[in-house]
Scaffold this motif. Structure first.
Motif: not given
Length: 237
Positions: A171-178, A205-209, A214-219, A230-237
């Motif tokens: 998570l801290k390295a920003g490697l997760l896509d989903e 530190e904020l590892p998820a910064a 984005e929630l894509t489905s719930v079952k 969920y899907k991970f998106h890169k955003i501006d802090n």
């Protein structure tokens, strides 16, 4: 290019991971019966290999610990790509080279090592047909490791099933896509128990910064389980 990485986990409603502490579900089924759903969903999530930690692997397969001497660190920095033969593949974070692999196994392994391991340990891995690569001097550079897995090993999609610390590092390295998250109908409740993401950093530190979900489905599944995707998106802090 790094592979696509999906973190697939199961936790209680309070986000804890120690299955031995899960409270019993309402319908009276054993926690083992409900946990079987985790493995069924993992097959749907997919991935050409599963990433996990050394401790998890040794517990899962009852593997012994390699006994090191006073050998000097290896000067070898080249990955070794063994034969996979279509077997299920585990990618193991093992900076210190502690796992002793059996001579014959129903699985294939790729060890993520530090540059401090010895030539004797590398010889053990090659003798057991265990592939390996070096993820930095301390073995913690997961960005480098994922790039090697993509470029040298040809992986396109991997499933991360780490403990909380490994997940936190990714998570801290920003490697997760989903993120594929199963919520078990139970509670742990004890403070300090391992959670889904456990990054061991400084208080500020904020590892998820720089990342948003984005929630894509719930079952709703059988036996009171809920599957969130969920899907991970890169955003501006």
């Amino acid at each position: 290019m790094k592979p696509m990485i999906i973190c697939h986990m199961e936790s209680t409603v309070d986000g804890r991971l120690d299955v031995t502490r899960y409270s019993k579900p309402f319908d009276g089924k054993s926690s083992d019966e409900v946990l079987d759903i985790y493995f069924q969903i993992a097959e749907q999530v997919g991935g050409e290999a599963t990433i996990l930690g050394r401790v998890t692997l040794q517990e899962f397969l009852s593997l012994k610990t390699f006994e090191h001497g006073d050998e000097a660190p290896t000067k070898d920095r080249n990955p070794f790509v063994g034969t996979r033969n279509g077997k299920r593949t585990f990618i193991v974070t093992d900076p210190g080279g502690k796992v002793m692999y059996d001579e014959h196994s129903d699985y294939c392994f790729i060890a993520l090592l530090s540059e401090q391991v010895s030539d004797r340990y590398l010889e053990h891995l090659r003798d057991r047909n265990v592939s390996y690569l070096f993820s930095g001097a301390d073995g913690k550079d997961m960005t480098k490791a994922m790039e090697i897995l993509g470029n040298d090993f040809g992986f396109k999609k991997l499933r991360l099933e780490g403990g909380g610390i490994i997940n936190g590092n990714f998570l801290k390295a920003g490697l997760l896509d989903e993120l594929s998250l199963l919520i078990y109908p139970g509670i742990d409740g004890l403070s300090g128990m391992p959670s889904i993401f456990e990054y061991k950093g400084k208080g500020e530190e904020l590892p998820a910064a720089g990342q948003a979900l984005e929630l894509t489905s719930v079952k709703q599944l059988n036996d009171g389980m809920v599957w969130l995707y969920y899907k991970f998106h890169k955003i501006d802090n």
